[in-house]
Scaffold this motif. Structure first.
Motif, PDB file in Angstrom:
ATOM      1  N   ARG A 428      -0.080 -11.377   9.767  1.00 50.97           N
ATOM      2  CA  ARG A 428      -1.014 -10.153   9.919  1.00 50.97           C
ATOM      3  C   ARG A 428      -0.100  -9.079  10.350  1.00 50.97           C
ATOM      4  O   ARG A 428      -0.260  -8.050  10.196  1.00 50.97           O
ATOM      5  CB  ARG A 428      -2.056 -10.624  10.510  1.00 50.97           C
ATOM      6  CG  ARG A 428      -3.099 -11.233   9.702  1.00 50.97           C
ATOM      7  CD  ARG A 428      -4.469 -11.776  10.322  1.00 50.97           C
ATOM      8  NE  ARG A 428      -5.290 -12.622   9.514  1.00 50.97           N
ATOM      9  CZ  ARG A 428      -6.185 -11.789   8.790  1.00 50.97           C
ATOM     10  NH1 ARG A 428      -6.115 -10.366   8.613  1.00 50.97           N
ATOM     11  NH2 ARG A 428      -7.088 -12.560   7.911  1.00 50.97           N
ATOM     12  N   GLU A 461     -10.708  -8.375   3.334  1.00 56.61           N
ATOM     13  CA  GLU A 461     -10.068  -7.041   3.914  1.00 56.61           C
ATOM     14  C   GLU A 461      -9.937  -6.128   2.914  1.00 56.61           C
ATOM     15  O   GLU A 461     -10.183  -4.984   3.091  1.00 56.61           O
ATOM     16  CB  GLU A 461      -8.699  -7.211   4.570  1.00 56.61           C
ATOM     17  CG  GLU A 461      -8.449  -8.062   6.098  1.00 56.61           C
ATOM     18  CD  GLU A 461      -8.836  -9.466   5.592  1.00 56.61           C
ATOM     19  OE1 GLU A 461      -8.761 -10.145   6.966  1.00 56.61           O
ATOM     20  OE2 GLU A 461      -8.784  -9.944   4.544  1.00 56.61           O
ATOM     21  N   VAL A 497      -8.064  -3.165   9.974  1.00 54.07           N
ATOM     22  CA  VAL A 497      -8.715  -3.813   9.078  1.00 54.07           C
ATOM     23  C   VAL A 497      -8.257  -5.369   9.035  1.00 54.07           C
ATOM     24  O   VAL A 497      -8.866  -6.370   8.883  1.00 54.07           O
ATOM     25  CB  VAL A 497      -8.888  -3.291   7.725  1.00 54.07           C
ATOM     26  CG1 VAL A 497      -9.549  -4.449   6.734  1.00 54.07           C
ATOM     27  CG2 VAL A 497      -9.665  -2.074   7.706  1.00 54.07           C
ATOM     28  N   PHE A 498      -6.953  -5.301   9.097  1.00 55.34           N
ATOM     29  CA  PHE A 498      -6.205  -6.724   8.988  1.00 55.34           C
ATOM     30  C   PHE A 498      -6.156  -7.460  10.669  1.00 55.34           C
ATOM     31  O   PHE A 498      -5.589  -8.471  10.433  1.00 55.34           O
ATOM     32  CB  PHE A 498      -4.988  -6.357   8.668  1.00 55.34           C
ATOM     33  CG  PHE A 498      -5.067  -5.952   7.097  1.00 55.34           C
ATOM     34  CD1 PHE A 498      -5.038  -6.944   6.228  1.00 55.34           C
ATOM     35  CD2 PHE A 498      -5.089  -4.798   6.728  1.00 55.34           C
ATOM     36  CE1 PHE A 498      -5.004  -6.612   4.857  1.00 55.34           C
ATOM     37  CE2 PHE A 498      -5.102  -4.454   5.402  1.00 55.34           C
ATOM     38  CZ  PHE A 498      -5.291  -5.217   4.425  1.00 55.34           C
TER      39      PHE A 498
END
Length: 514
Positions: A428, A461, A497-498
């Motif tokens: 990520r 996502e 979002v991640f």
């Protein structure tokens, strides 16, 4: 890229988001997929300022100088920092950071842990403690196979005001570092220092350049006198110009100027005058920060009257005007408040897909381990399949006590907080940093680096990004996710979002993106 990403077209894959990615590398590495996603400074990738879109997405979020962020620190077990340093990959180059916490003036906008003192002598024996920490940490590092000292490619002095140290103290520190490390020649390395232009002796810039420093950063914030008085940071435009002229004459490779929008009594027209005056001085880089007024957290900000602050609408106007003025003047928008001339190393690295981000901000030295020294400093170290983020104690006396204790017990180290990142964290992190550095997430690249199918792994996502795609902030297809010009100022929103940690806790600890 297509106008709409069809989730149903995603290929099936045996790996799902609950399974662990790997770090197995392919036999053949593809060409850098991020180099071709951005054109020249005149390309369509210039940021587009859209006030309605910014208002819609303007939520609080981190600046991602690391992932996970520093809010995920846990207490450091005794002996762990010693183990991390001993097991560090000896061939990896180093970036060194030195925190000098002292200032002679209290700037009311400040959100840092600084020690305000008028006399150099009040810093006491801080330099001696820095040297003791350096010596101790270096004794734990495994020498490179070539038998030389650990290689340093980057060095930065921050604070506080690093030039609070006297010229002879800067020389002493630099000369000691030469005994512990091997430095790249100054025309290849990146050696920088933050400067308060009010606190320079007549010889300081000459001393710094002679030692090998090749980049400086000046805190200016605003040139309007009313604003300067309100934040207790008064200096003339002529002083700033003279420092820039001297630094350029001495051959510093890159000069950065910091500005802030949203300060008390600031107005769009006054800030515009500041920006245009600074452009005339022609710094190589500019950092234009959003002032976040958080007096409940930062005592110094209680000196600022909330009634004197510009309205949110005025702040957005300032931001829009500044972006337009800088890009029209030829500066390339790097991301998260940063601009650079097209021939500056940051801008070149971004166009070549080689830009990185760490606790020092945007950097061209992404292959380095970061070693921090001094109170509150942070290190980032990778060991084989593990990666660690470490932080020294933020209290000066406790920091000194730890250094003193290490003289009798080598397992006692200055770091008191740690994050050990998982492979999932590093996956990520890779996605977030590429979105912030290159406005792009390349699925094939991620698949090859982490042994997953990115579309399947990040399907949740991708679904969350649907509204951003409808608003033309991003574009998604089977190749990847690209941040469009309309979304570049909101790149952090895409990255968020991640972030698996963001909505679990700490939501009230961040300032708004804009």
């Amino acid at each position: 890229m297509s106008d709409q990403f069809d989730i149903n077209s995603a290929p099936e894959h045996t790996i799902n988001a609950s399974e662990q990615p790997t770090t197995v590398r392919p036999v053949m590495q593809p060409d850098n997929p991020y180099a071709s996603t951005r054109g020249s400074i005149t390309s369509k990738q210039l940021p587009a300022f859209d006030q309605d879109i910014i208002n819609k997405y303007n939520r609080s979020g981190p600046r991602y100088t690391s992932y996970p962020t520093a809010l995920e620190f846990l207490p450091m077990p005794e002996g762990l920092e010693t183990k991390i340093l001993r097991e560090r990959e000896s061939h990896a180059p180093l970036s060194l950071y030195f925190h000098i916490p002292f200032c002679r003036h209290l700037c009311y906008y400040c959100a840092c842990n600084k020690i305000i003192t008028k006399k150099n002598s009040d810093a006491g024996d801080y330099l001696a403690y820095l040297i003791a920490e350096i010596k101790h940490k270096c004794s734990l590092l495994t020498p490179p196979e070539n038998g030389k000292k650990p290689l340093v490619k980057q060095l930065h002095l921050g604070g506080g005001t690093p030039t609070f140290l006297q010229d002879n103290e800067l020389i002493e520190l630099w000369e000691f570092l030469q005994t512990q490390f091997e430095f790249l020649p100054e025309d290849q390395g990146d050696y920088s220092i933050e400067i308060d232009p009010r606190e320079l002796s007549g010889e300081t810039l000459k001393v710094l350049r002679h030692l090998g420093f090749n980049r400086i950063s000046l805190g200016v914030q605003d040139l309007d006198e009313t604003v300067q008085v309100a934040v207790n940071r008064v200096h003339s435009a002529k002083l700033i110009e003279n420092v820039l002229l001297e630094a350029r004459a001495l051959g510093f490779h890159s000069i950065n100027v910091d500005l802030i929008y949203g300060l008390p009594h600031q107005m769009p027209e006054t800030l515009d005058k500041t920006v245009r005056r600074i452009i005339e001085m022609s710094p190589d880089r500019l950092s234009v920060f959003n002032y976040a007024h958080l007096p409940e957290r930062f005592k110094s900000q209680r000196q600022i009257k909330e009634a004197d602050l510009p309205t949110p609408a005025a702040k957005l106007t300032m931001l829009g005007n500044t972006i337009n003025t800088l890009t029209e003047a030829g500066y390339q928008y790097i991301g998260i408040d940063h601009f650079a001339k097209p021939d500056d190393e940051l801008a070149v690295a971004q166009r070549e897909g080689k830009l990185h981000r760490n606790f020092q901000g945007y950097t061209i030295m992404g292959d380095c381990d970061l070693l921090g020294f001094g109170v509150s400093s942070i290190s980032q170290i990778a060991n084989a399949n593990s990666s660690y983020i470490l932080q020294n104690h933020t209290d000066l006396q406790v920091y000194k006590d730890n250094i003193d204790a290490a003289r009798y017990n080598a397992t006692i180290m200055p770091a008191v907080n740690v994050i050990k990142t998982s492979i999932k964290d590093r996956l990520r992190e890779y996605v977030i940093m590429n979105l912030l550095c290159h406005d792009y997430m390349d699925f094939r690249d991620i698949n090859q680096k982490f042994g997953i199918d990115a579309i399947t792994y990040f399907i949740n996502e991708i679904q969350q990004l649907g509204q951003m795609q409808e608003d033309r902030l991003i574009d998604m297809d089977a190749a990847g996710i690209r941040v469009l010009p309309r979304g570049r100022l909101l790149g952090r929103n895409v990255a968020m979002v991640f972030d698996e940690y963001l909505d679990k806790k700490h939501k009230d600890r961040f300032s708004k993106v804009i």
